[in-house]
Write an enzyme that holds these catalytic residues in place. Structure first.
Site, PDB file in Angstrom:
ATOM      1  N   HIS A  11       3.474  -7.521  46.590  1.00  0.00           N
ATOM      2  CA  HIS A  11       4.895  -7.333  46.917  1.00  0.00           C
ATOM      3  C   HIS A  11       5.335  -5.997  46.329  1.00  0.00           C
ATOM      4  CE1 HIS A  11       9.068  -7.866  47.505  1.00  0.00           C
ATOM      5  NE2 HIS A  11       9.370  -8.232  46.272  1.00  0.00           N
TER       6      HIS A  11
ATOM      7  N   CYS B  23      11.860 -12.951  48.456  1.00  0.00           N
ATOM      8  CA  CYS B  23      10.785 -11.960  48.634  1.00  0.00           C
ATOM      9  C   CYS B  23       9.415 -12.603  48.819  1.00  0.00           C
ATOM     10  CB  CYS B  23      10.754 -10.989  47.456  1.00  0.00           C
ATOM     11  SG  CYS B  23      12.242  -9.991  47.360  1.00  0.00           S
TER      12      CYS B  23
ATOM     13  N   ASN C 268      12.082  -2.054  48.417  1.00  0.00           N
ATOM     14  CA  ASN C 268      11.796  -3.490  48.404  1.00  0.00           C
ATOM     15  C   ASN C 268      12.369  -4.120  49.670  1.00  0.00           C
ATOM     16  OD1 ASN C 268      11.634  -6.234  48.021  1.00  0.00           O
ATOM     17  ND2 ASN C 268      12.357  -6.194  45.907  1.00  0.00           N
TER      18      ASN C 268
END
Ligand code: COA
Length: 321
Positions: free
Chosen positions: A248, A112, A278
């Protein structure tokens, strides 16, 4: 010499999966997902749709926004952990799609945090004079490797791509980037199979993203909290100078905790998790592009970007847009 973001772009697959759709797949419910994560729906790829497909759409939008042609690009750097092929890498596949030849094109894996890593690397190319028009992308199709029988993970992840064009500038631009990793956390968040392990688990239908959610949550909040403080201190910048936090998008509660640490009201945080889920490496550039295109993020404003992912890997960037 500095680098600056000349244009942004993003792309989400057309197919939408709502929390109600997930209720039909696993023992979950809309209320649990929304209150624990902030996610209401997410975009997911359909069969045949790949990471490079998403990256290409995002890249073309960023090039258009920057007012440059594909032929001007002299570096392609893609953060992704879900490539179409083992090789060629997604950067190279994208280069082919864009009809350009010869420039360096590569992907890097940092889960990520992939976009922050790609941005940090490309920024150094531009600062050193080795690139004059860098295409920097975060793109992932994590729904391809999710275990759709595991309710604790399958409700979280989604697909998408975000891109920026970096060009040289006399003033920053990107003020600093900060990249970190600690492999001791490997077992808290991983996909437990791969090429050199022979894909045995995958073949047996026993692979899929595995996560110890509670522990990831605690380390993420703690690590990102220290990271944002360090990023500001490294530049002698006060939290009140920030115009936007672009975090994020893993969990709204993690985002709120970091905003609180920075004493930033949520009105100064770009939040897309509700509609995006996500999207891994795509998450930060998707949020940035969302803020730019809806007019919230304006030229000259001070932005703090941060991300955290499997590894663990984590990174931040302080920049003047
Ligand atoms: N629907 C309904 N119930 C669920 C569920 C779901 N999708 N997933 C888990 N549960 C249940 C659990 O089984 C558990 O039940 P129990 O109390 O009967 O054992 C209960 O909900 C609480 O689970 P827990 O894991 O403690 O929830 P949580 O508040 O920690 O939230 C996460 C779980 C995953 C949302 C949270 O830990 C998180 O966001 N972690 C960080 C994840 C992350 O950021 N990952 C990516 C990093 S890039």
């Amino acid at each position: 010499m500095f680098s600056r973001i000349a244009g942004t772009g993003s792309y989400l697959p057309e197919k939408i999966l709502t929390n109600a759709d997930l209720e039909k797949l696993v023992d979950t419910n809309d209320e649990w997902i929304r209150t624990r994560t902030g996610i209401s729906r997410r975009h997911v790829v359909v069969p045949g749709e790949t990471t490079t497909d998403l990256a290409e759409r995002a890249a073309r939008k960023a090039l258009e926004a920057a007012g440059v042609e594909p032929g001007d690009v002299d570096l392609i750097c893609v953060g992704t952990t879900t490539p179409d092929l083992v090789f060629p890498n997604v950067g190279t596949l994208l280069q082919r799609r864009l009809g350009i030849h010869g420039c360096a094109a590569f992907s890097l894996e940092a889960a990520c945090a992939g976009f922050l890593y790609a941005l940090g690397v490309a920024d150094k190319f531009v600062r050193l004079g080795d690139a004059k028009c860098a295409l920097v992308i975060g793109a992932d199709t994590l729904t391809r490797i999710v275990d759709w029988t595991d309710r604790s993970t399958c409700v979280l992840f989604a697909d998408g791509a975000g891109a920026v064009v970096l060009q040289p500038a006399k003033e920053p631009g990107i003020i600093s980037t900060h990249l970190h990793a600690d492999g001791k956390y490997k077992d808290l968040l991983l996909y437990p199979d791969g090429v050199s392990l022979g894909f045995d688990l995958m073949r047996a239908g026993k692979a899929g993203v595995r996560m110890k959610g509670n522990e990831v949550y605690k380390v993420a909040v703690n690590t990102l909290g220290q990271l944002v403080t360090k990023t500001l201190a490294a530049n002698g910048v006060s939290q009140s100078d920030l115009d936007w936090l672009i975090p994020h998008q893993a969990n709204i509660r993690i985002i709120e905790a970091i905003a609180k640490r920075l004493e930033m009201p949520m009105e100064k945080v770009i939040v897309t998790i509700g509609d995006h889920g996500n999207t891994s490496a795509a998450s930060v550039p998707l949020a940035l592009d969302t803020g730019v295109r809806d007019g919230r993020v304006k030229r000259g404003q001070l932005l703090l970007l941060e991300a955290f992912g499997g590894g663990f890997t984590w990174g931040s960037a302080l920049l003047r847009y």
